[in-house]
Every structure is written in structure tokens, then in C-alpha cells.
Design an enzyme around this catalytic site. Structure first.
Site, PDB file in Angstrom:
ATOM      1  N   ALA A   1      42.668 -11.257  41.297  1.00  0.00           N
ATOM      2  CA  ALA A   1      43.372 -12.613  40.936  1.00  0.00           C
ATOM      3  C   ALA A   1      42.443 -13.706  41.929  1.00  0.00           C
ATOM      4  O   ALA A   1      42.091 -13.418  42.751  1.00  0.00           O
ATOM      5  CB  ALA A   1      44.767 -12.336  41.561  1.00  0.00           C
TER       6      ALA A   1
ATOM      7  N   GLY B   1      43.496  -7.352  41.022  1.00  0.00           N
ATOM      8  CA  GLY B   1      43.957  -7.959  39.573  1.00  0.00           C
ATOM      9  C   GLY B   1      42.984  -7.201  38.748  1.00  0.00           C
ATOM     10  O   GLY B   1      43.332  -6.790  37.592  1.00  0.00           O
TER      11      GLY B   1
ATOM     12  N   GLU C   1      43.744  -3.530  38.414  1.00  0.00           N
ATOM     13  CA  GLU C   1      45.067  -3.461  37.495  1.00  0.00           C
ATOM     14  C   GLU C   1      44.587  -3.653  36.165  1.00  0.00           C
ATOM     15  O   GLU C   1      45.238  -3.193  35.288  1.00  0.00           O
ATOM     16  CB  GLU C   1      46.135  -4.682  38.127  1.00  0.00           C
ATOM     17  CG  GLU C   1      46.242  -4.276  39.846  1.00  0.00           C
ATOM     18  CD  GLU C   1      47.126  -5.007  40.613  1.00  0.00           C
ATOM     19  OE1 GLU C   1      46.716  -6.264  40.450  1.00  0.00           O
ATOM     20  OE2 GLU C   1      48.404  -4.772  40.705  1.00  0.00           O
TER      21      GLU C   1
ATOM     22  N   GLU D   1      44.014  -5.907  48.650  1.00  0.00           N
ATOM     23  CA  GLU D   1      45.157  -6.903  48.996  1.00  0.00           C
ATOM     24  C   GLU D   1      45.705  -6.885  50.226  1.00  0.00           C
ATOM     25  O   GLU D   1      46.179  -8.088  50.995  1.00  0.00           O
ATOM     26  CB  GLU D   1      46.342  -6.628  47.893  1.00  0.00           C
ATOM     27  CG  GLU D   1      46.018  -7.142  46.518  1.00  0.00           C
ATOM     28  CD  GLU D   1      45.387  -6.427  45.627  1.00  0.00           C
ATOM     29  OE1 GLU D   1      44.524  -5.353  46.033  1.00  0.00           O
ATOM     30  OE2 GLU D   1      45.474  -6.642  44.381  1.00  0.00           O
TER      31      GLU D   1
END
Ligand code: CAA
Length: 260
Positions: free
Chosen positions: A66, A111, A114, A134
């Protein structure tokens, strides 16, 4: 539809969908998440598209997570909503009635990992790198990573990867069962497209039902999963694809599926 952050190219029923922000290693900001959702929704509805290959622009990253710059400024409530939007994108990939193959050409972090994990399977280049950094940012994966990774490789290996924030190689990801196969960098997309074409040559209703059975069956008891599989099996006998597939076998010719 035109997208600012995606490239969409369809040839012979196979769409290559490329996240295109190479200057920030294809990081997922709110706009990219929104565009991916729109593009995948459109591809799901397009009956001429039989399979999707998802990759990242440039030779360095699939998606490096992200967008940290955008996230660094948001409130707790906005973070909750961003995570939910990211998760609904991942669920959309699961719900699509066609296969989505991740072709991971470089960093797949946070992300980005993911997103790859939400796809039906992952092919990687030798240069690919995987991880959940993260905890090093003071947060946790928020787009379904803790759930999908633990279900895929079991909690022990998922714990090690998520707690350490470590970045692992493609060969380690292969040995852990995160990726299906590793290729030389220049072979990655051709191999992903070759597999997509192989799948596209089959009965698309069968492929969609197989995906439905596997994705949804994973969240059921084995007994319920068996029942669900039998129901889908039965429904397929009301289709032209079943008549064509079995008829072609008996007539010793190649099947011409119409997806009806
Ligand atoms: N968000 C925003 N920008 C990013 C980014 C990200 N996730 N990853 C890389 N970039 C940007 C860098 O800031 C840099 O921009 P500038 O040129 O303007 O400085 C550019 O992309 C190139 O990156 P680097 O110079 O850092 O390249 P490198 O080769 O030295 O390092 C890297 C590569 C190890 C991947 C490093 O960029 C990195 O650690 N990126 C962040 C990875 C990360 O922590 N991802 C998880 C994000 S949190 C998340 O995803 C939460 C969630 O679950 C939803």
C-alpha cells in the site's frame, strides 16, 4: 474504460492487467485500489474474457505494498475504511467467475503480496521477493494477508514471515508453497499467458464452477464442501458445455466450448 494507473490488454480472450505506477514500485493508493476494482468487475462481466494475468509495470516490482506516503497521513477511521476497501478488492478476485493468475516480476510486499495471494495462483520470476514488512511500520497487513497466508501455508510459517517482516526469495516462497512455479524473468509472462490459454481452452462454466467449489469449499466443513461440489457438478449437466465436452470425447474430436 480508461485508467490512470492500470494497463489493460486483451488478446484472444486473455487479459493482461498491469498495475502501472513504476515510479513508486506500483504502490497501491486509494485510486489504484478503486481502478483495480472497476477493471476486475468489468473483466468479470465480459464474456469474451476467459482468464486474467495480473502483473506489475517495470522490472523491479509487482506491487511494493500500500502507498505509505498516502497512508502516513490518514486517521484511524480512514485506515479502517482503506483496509475494508482493500479486502473487498481481494474478495472480488475470489468471487470472479474466471481465473486470475498473479505474475510476480519483482517485489510483492505488504498489500502487493496480499493482492498476489488473492489471485488463484502465483507464478514468480527468479527476481521476485515476498514479504510483509508492516510490523516494521508499526502496523499489520490489512488487505487480508494474515488470513490468506495462514490458510495457504499454515500459521507457523505465516507467523514467522509476518512477525519478522523479513523479505524472502522466490525459491523460498516456492518451497513454502506461496508460489506455484518460478521462471527466468523473461519467461514469466509468456508462461503465465500459456497457462491462461490452456485454461481458456476448457469449458469456462466448468472452470468457474471449479473455482467456486475450491474458494467457497475452503470456508466450509468437508461434509458441506462435498455437498456443495455435488450440487455444482449436477448443475453443469444442464449446460451446453457438458454436452459438447462429453460429446466431443465420444466422437474423438476437439471440444468447441461456447460457455453456455
Ligand atoms: N509506498 C509508497 N512509495 C513506495 C513504496 C510504498 N509501499 N515502495 C516504494 N516506494 C517508492 C519509494 O518511496 C521511492 O520513491 P522516491 O524515488 O520518490 O524516493 C520509489 O518507490 C523507489 O523505491 P526505493 O528507492 O525505496 O527502492 P529500493 O530498491 O531502494 O527499495 C523496497 C525497494 C525494499 C521495496 C523499498 O522501496 C521498500 O521497502 N518499500 C516499502 C515496502 C513496504 O513496506 N510495503 C508495505 C506497505 S504497508 C501495506 O502494504 C499495508 C497493507 O497491508 C495494506
Amino acid at each position: 474504460m480508461n485508467y490512470n494507473n492500470l494497463l489493460v490488454e486483451t488478446t484472444d480472450g486473455i487479459t493482461t492487467l498491469t498495475v502501472n505506477r513504476p515510479q513508486v514500485l506500483n504502490a497501491l493508493n486509494g485510486d489504484v485500489v478503486r481502478e483495480l476494482e472497476c477493471a476486475l468487475y468489468e473483466l468479470d462481466l465480459d464474456v469474451t474474457v476467459k482468464a486474467v494475468v495480473l502483473t506489475g509495470a517495470g522490472d523491479k516490482a509487482f506491487v511494493a505494498g500500500a502507498d505509505i506516503k498516502e497512508m502516513s497521513e490518514i486517521s484511524s477511521f480512514d485506515a479502517l475504511s482503506f483496509a475494508r476497501r482493500g479486502q473487498s478488492l481481494m474478495k472480488l478476485i475470489n468471487k470472479m467467475g474466471k481465473p486470475v493468475i498473479a505474475a510476480v516480476n519483482g517485489y510483492a510486499l505488504g498489500g502487493g503480496l496480499e493482492l498476489a495471494l488473492a489471485c488463484d495462483f502465483i507464478y514468480a520470476s527468479e527476481k521476485a521477493k515476498f514479504g510483509f514488512p508492516e510490523v516494521g511500520l508499526g502496523v499489520i497487513p490489512g488487505f487480508g494477508g494474515t488470513q490468506n497466508l495462514a490458510r495457504l501455508i499454515g500459521p507457523n510459517k505465516a507467523n514467522e514471515l509476518v512477525f519478522s517482516g523479513r523479505i524472502i526469495s522466490a525459491s523460498k516462497a516456492l518451497s513454502w508453497g506461496i508460489v506455484n512455479e518460478v521462471f527466468q524473468a523473461d519467461e514469466l509472462l509468456p508462461k503465465a499467458l500459456e497457462t491462461a490459454r490452456e485454461i481458456a481452452s476448457k469449458g469456462s462454466l466448468g472452470v468457474a464452477s471449479a473455482k467456486d467449489a475450491i474458494v467457497n469449499g475452503m470456508n466450509m466443513s468437508k461434509e458441506d464442501g462435498f455437498r456443495y461440489e455435488a450440487a455444482l457438478f449436477g448443475v453443469l449437466f444442464a449446460t451446453g458445455d457438458q454436452r459438447e465436452g462429453m460429446g466431443a470425447f465420444l466422437e474423438k474430436r476437439a471440444a468447441q466450448f461456447k460457455g453456455n
